[in-house]
Motif scaffolding. Structure first.
Motif, PDB file in Angstrom:
ATOM      1  N   GLN A 167       0.835  -1.208   0.000  1.00  0.00           N
ATOM      2  CA  GLN A 167       0.000   0.000   0.000  1.00  0.00           C
ATOM      3  C   GLN A 167       0.870   1.258   0.000  1.00  0.00           C
ATOM      4  O   GLN A 167       0.643   2.200  -0.765  1.00  0.00           O
ATOM      5  N   VAL A 168       1.868   1.254   0.870  1.00  0.00           N
ATOM      6  CA  VAL A 168       2.797   2.385   0.957  1.00  0.00           C
ATOM      7  C   VAL A 168       3.470   2.603  -0.400  1.00  0.00           C
ATOM      8  O   VAL A 168       3.563   3.732  -0.893  1.00  0.00           O
ATOM      9  N   PHE A 169       3.914   1.514  -1.005  1.00  0.00           N
ATOM     10  CA  PHE A 169       4.602   1.616  -2.289  1.00  0.00           C
ATOM     11  C   PHE A 169       3.700   2.235  -3.360  1.00  0.00           C
ATOM     12  O   PHE A 169       4.102   3.178  -4.046  1.00  0.00           O
ATOM     13  N   ARG A 170       2.493   1.701  -3.472  1.00  0.00           N
ATOM     14  CA  ARG A 170       1.595   2.186  -4.536  1.00  0.00           C
ATOM     15  C   ARG A 170       1.269   3.662  -4.339  1.00  0.00           C
ATOM     16  O   ARG A 170       1.259   4.441  -5.285  1.00  0.00           O
ATOM     17  N   GLU A 171       1.025   4.028  -3.082  1.00  0.00           N
ATOM     18  CA  GLU A 171       0.670   5.417  -2.819  1.00  0.00           C
ATOM     19  C   GLU A 171       1.837   6.357  -3.140  1.00  0.00           C
ATOM     20  O   GLU A 171       1.663   7.401  -3.779  1.00  0.00           O
ATOM     21  N   LEU A 172       3.024   5.979  -2.701  1.00  0.00           N
ATOM     22  CA  LEU A 172       4.187   6.841  -2.934  1.00  0.00           C
ATOM     23  C   LEU A 172       4.573   6.888  -4.406  1.00  0.00           C
ATOM     24  O   LEU A 172       5.012   7.923  -4.914  1.00  0.00           O
ATOM     25  N   LEU A 173       4.383   5.787  -5.090  1.00  0.00           N
ATOM     26  CA  LEU A 173       4.650   5.769  -6.525  1.00  0.00           C
ATOM     27  C   LEU A 173       3.766   6.809  -7.226  1.00  0.00           C
ATOM     28  O   LEU A 173       4.236   7.563  -8.085  1.00  0.00           O
ATOM     29  N   SER A 174       2.499   6.865  -6.837  1.00  0.00           N
ATOM     30  CA  SER A 174       1.588   7.828  -7.469  1.00  0.00           C
ATOM     31  C   SER A 174       2.017   9.263  -7.154  1.00  0.00           C
ATOM     32  O   SER A 174       1.918  10.153  -8.001  1.00  0.00           O
ATOM     33  N   PHE A 175       2.539   9.493  -5.932  1.00  0.00           N
ATOM     34  CA  PHE A 175       3.042  10.827  -5.593  1.00  0.00           C
ATOM     35  C   PHE A 175       4.204  11.213  -6.500  1.00  0.00           C
ATOM     36  O   PHE A 175       4.307  12.354  -6.954  1.00  0.00           O
ATOM     37  N   ILE A 176       5.100  10.238  -6.734  1.00  0.00           N
ATOM     38  CA  ILE A 176       6.277  10.513  -7.561  1.00  0.00           C
ATOM     39  C   ILE A 176       5.846  10.829  -8.998  1.00  0.00           C
ATOM     40  O   ILE A 176       6.345  11.777  -9.622  1.00  0.00           O
ATOM     41  N   LEU A 177       4.914  10.032  -9.520  1.00  0.00           N
ATOM     42  CA  LEU A 177       4.463  10.237 -10.906  1.00  0.00           C
ATOM     43  C   LEU A 177       3.784  11.599 -11.058  1.00  0.00           C
ATOM     44  O   LEU A 177       3.934  12.271 -12.067  1.00  0.00           O
ATOM     45  N   GLU A 178       3.068  11.976  -9.998  1.00  0.00           N
ATOM     46  CA  GLU A 178       2.373  13.270 -10.007  1.00  0.00           C
ATOM     47  C   GLU A 178       3.346  14.436  -9.933  1.00  0.00           C
ATOM     48  O   GLU A 178       3.122  15.493 -10.536  1.00  0.00           O
TER      49      GLU A 178
ATOM     50  N   LEU B 173      18.195   8.115  -9.976  1.00  0.00           N
ATOM     51  CA  LEU B 173      17.408   9.261  -9.494  1.00  0.00           C
ATOM     52  C   LEU B 173      17.304  10.310 -10.600  1.00  0.00           C
ATOM     53  O   LEU B 173      16.225  10.866 -10.866  1.00  0.00           O
ATOM     54  N   SER B 174      18.426  10.579 -11.278  1.00  0.00           N
ATOM     55  CA  SER B 174      18.401  11.592 -12.335  1.00  0.00           C
ATOM     56  C   SER B 174      17.513  11.129 -13.496  1.00  0.00           C
ATOM     57  O   SER B 174      16.813  11.931 -14.115  1.00  0.00           O
ATOM     58  N   PHE B 175      17.497   9.823 -13.774  1.00  0.00           N
ATOM     59  CA  PHE B 175      16.604   9.310 -14.822  1.00  0.00           C
ATOM     60  C   PHE B 175      15.139   9.551 -14.459  1.00  0.00           C
ATOM     61  O   PHE B 175      14.327   9.924 -15.295  1.00  0.00           O
ATOM     62  N   ILE B 176      14.816   9.304 -13.184  1.00  0.00           N
ATOM     63  CA  ILE B 176      13.431   9.477 -12.731  1.00  0.00           C
ATOM     64  C   ILE B 176      13.021  10.939 -12.835  1.00  0.00           C
ATOM     65  O   ILE B 176      11.931  11.271 -13.308  1.00  0.00           O
ATOM     66  N   LEU B 177      13.922  11.831 -12.374  1.00  0.00           N
ATOM     67  CA  LEU B 177      13.594  13.259 -12.400  1.00  0.00           C
ATOM     68  C   LEU B 177      13.407  13.752 -13.837  1.00  0.00           C
ATOM     69  O   LEU B 177      12.548  14.587 -14.111  1.00  0.00           O
ATOM     70  N   GLU B 178      14.214  13.193 -14.735  1.00  0.00           N
ATOM     71  CA  GLU B 178      14.127  13.549 -16.153  1.00  0.00           C
ATOM     72  C   GLU B 178      12.837  13.051 -16.795  1.00  0.00           C
ATOM     73  O   GLU B 178      12.263  13.706 -17.650  1.00  0.00           O
ATOM     74  N   ASN B 179      12.410  11.852 -16.361  1.00  0.00           N
ATOM     75  CA  ASN B 179      11.275  11.195 -17.010  1.00  0.00           C
ATOM     76  C   ASN B 179      10.538  10.270 -16.040  1.00  0.00           C
ATOM     77  O   ASN B 179      10.875   9.096 -15.919  1.00  0.00           O
ATOM     78  N   PRO B 180       9.526  10.816 -15.361  1.00  0.00           N
ATOM     79  CA  PRO B 180       8.819  10.072 -14.314  1.00  0.00           C
ATOM     80  C   PRO B 180       8.226   8.746 -14.790  1.00  0.00           C
ATOM     81  O   PRO B 180       7.944   7.875 -13.980  1.00  0.00           O
ATOM     82  N   ALA B 181       8.070   8.579 -16.094  1.00  0.00           N
ATOM     83  CA  ALA B 181       7.539   7.305 -16.593  1.00  0.00           C
ATOM     84  C   ALA B 181       8.510   6.172 -16.288  1.00  0.00           C
ATOM     85  O   ALA B 181       8.136   4.994 -16.262  1.00  0.00           O
ATOM     86  N   LYS B 182       9.785   6.532 -16.032  1.00  0.00           N
ATOM     87  CA  LYS B 182      10.797   5.511 -15.743  1.00  0.00           C
ATOM     88  C   LYS B 182      10.858   5.151 -14.254  1.00  0.00           C
ATOM     89  O   LYS B 182      11.701   4.359 -13.843  1.00  0.00           O
TER      90      LYS B 182
END
Lengths: 229, 229
Positions: A167-178, B173-182
């Motif tokens: 649950q923690v993972f899914r929620e935080l993943l969505s925060f990162i994508l947002e 980390l830099s890849f994620i910041l560049e492209n959140p889809a990753k």
């Protein structure tokens, strides 16, 4: 003139002492985890740093308990259940030492987390901490009392921890994508949730040892889904 | 008519057998890690799934070796170095079992990773795997030969693994910041790097045990920076 006899402690007393020391070590490991999670929730830098520094007691206990087990094996030449209790003591000692290491890891992640604005209210992580600490406490109590019912109850709680971790993972993943700016602190929360899940894992290992001591039945490699995470 | 005597194996032979079985277990753990990392690099789903399924051998070895150690303690009542070798065997067994678990974790992360386009060419992670596997192999060889020089060499390699872990993290980390889809696949690579670093950690634990057996000097809690990660 030296007496011709020596008063030798009863083996049971020495086993009770070993168990007592393991309880102290378990309490110390638990306390460090509690402090690390509190430091995270309160954004308390000083408390987190204290967790990093104050590892003397737990390190001393680790060495002391190892020494106790070794002496009991060398000098008392125990057999049967007593032998199992002592060998389990060696393993439980290692498990508790690792829990202490996880407390340090959580404190380090908490310090990194505090460098950023909070990502979200912390609810699941403190809940995971409560569950993991309870499992650890109960696993040690089960060991001291050689109580298989209590040990089995600990095994049952592993799933709750796993579910929260997901649950923690899914929620935080969505925060990162947002909002990719939240990546680093979100990652630290994910790591903390994994450390807490591993603490539960170690509590489970202790519980499995208890069942093995009492029943001779090996529940290891049956209860596990095959990963330590 | 039963003979009045029993041929009892020499204790040294039984200790050699214990060491031999630990080497087999170490080899199996190492092989599973190698397969998991290969599955990741080759994006080989079938190989990753085999790692998840084929845990029978390592689980059987875990139980068998535990049983051997227990029997040696109960029936041979060893002392001094022999006792240390056997108690260390119990701990090394646990360490190797955890390495096997990490192989499973790596395979699981590899399967998740394959669901996405590759994030980057994999260079540091295979390098970390090579270092960790080498450390594990050398730590076990050190145990079998009670070779403290080899054990100390293992301790020295921990830093290289830590440095790579940090490098992997910063790059991803830099890849994620560049492209959140990753984010998801990048996270899985970060997790894999952490599993590999922990394998090196367990190799270090084994090396520390060897030094303790031979010199009685406890290097544990001196070499560690205080975290298991």
């Amino acid at each position: 003139m030296e007496p011709a006899y020596r008063i030798v402690p009863h083996l049971q007393d020495e086993l009770d002492q070993l168990k007592a020391r393991l309880l102290v070590m378990g309490g110390e490991a638990e306390e460090r985890v509690r402090a690390a999670v509190r430091a995270l929730v309160e954004r308390n830098r000083e408390l987190a740093e204290r967790v990093l520094e104050d590892d003397d007691l737990i390190n001393d206990l680790d060495l002391e308990i190892d020494e106790r087990c070794f002496k009991l094996l060398a000098l008392r030449q125990p057999v049967a259940t007593d032998l199992r209790v002592i060998v389990a003591g060696v393993k439980i000692n290692s498990n508790l030492e690792r829990v202490g290491d996880f407390a340090v890891n959580i404190a380090e992640a908490a310090l990194r987390y505090m460098e950023h604005p909070p990502v979200k209210p912390l609810i699941d992580i403190p809940r995971m901490a409560d569950i993991a600490q309870g499992m650890l406490r109960d696993a040690l109590d089960a060991y001291v009392a050689l109580d298989t019912a209590r040990a089995r109850a600990v095994l049952g709680r592993d799933d709750a921890l796993d579910a929260l971790k997901g649950q923690v993972f899914r929620e935080l993943l969505s925060f990162i994508l947002e909002n990719p700016a939240k990546t680093e602190p979100a990652l630290d929360l994910i790591l903390i949730s994994r450390h807490l899940e591993r603490i539960g894992d170690h509590a489970t290992n202790i519980a499995e040892e208890v069942i093995f001591i009492v029943s001779g039945r090996d529940v290891r490699h049956h209860a596990q889904e095959g990963g330590a995470d």
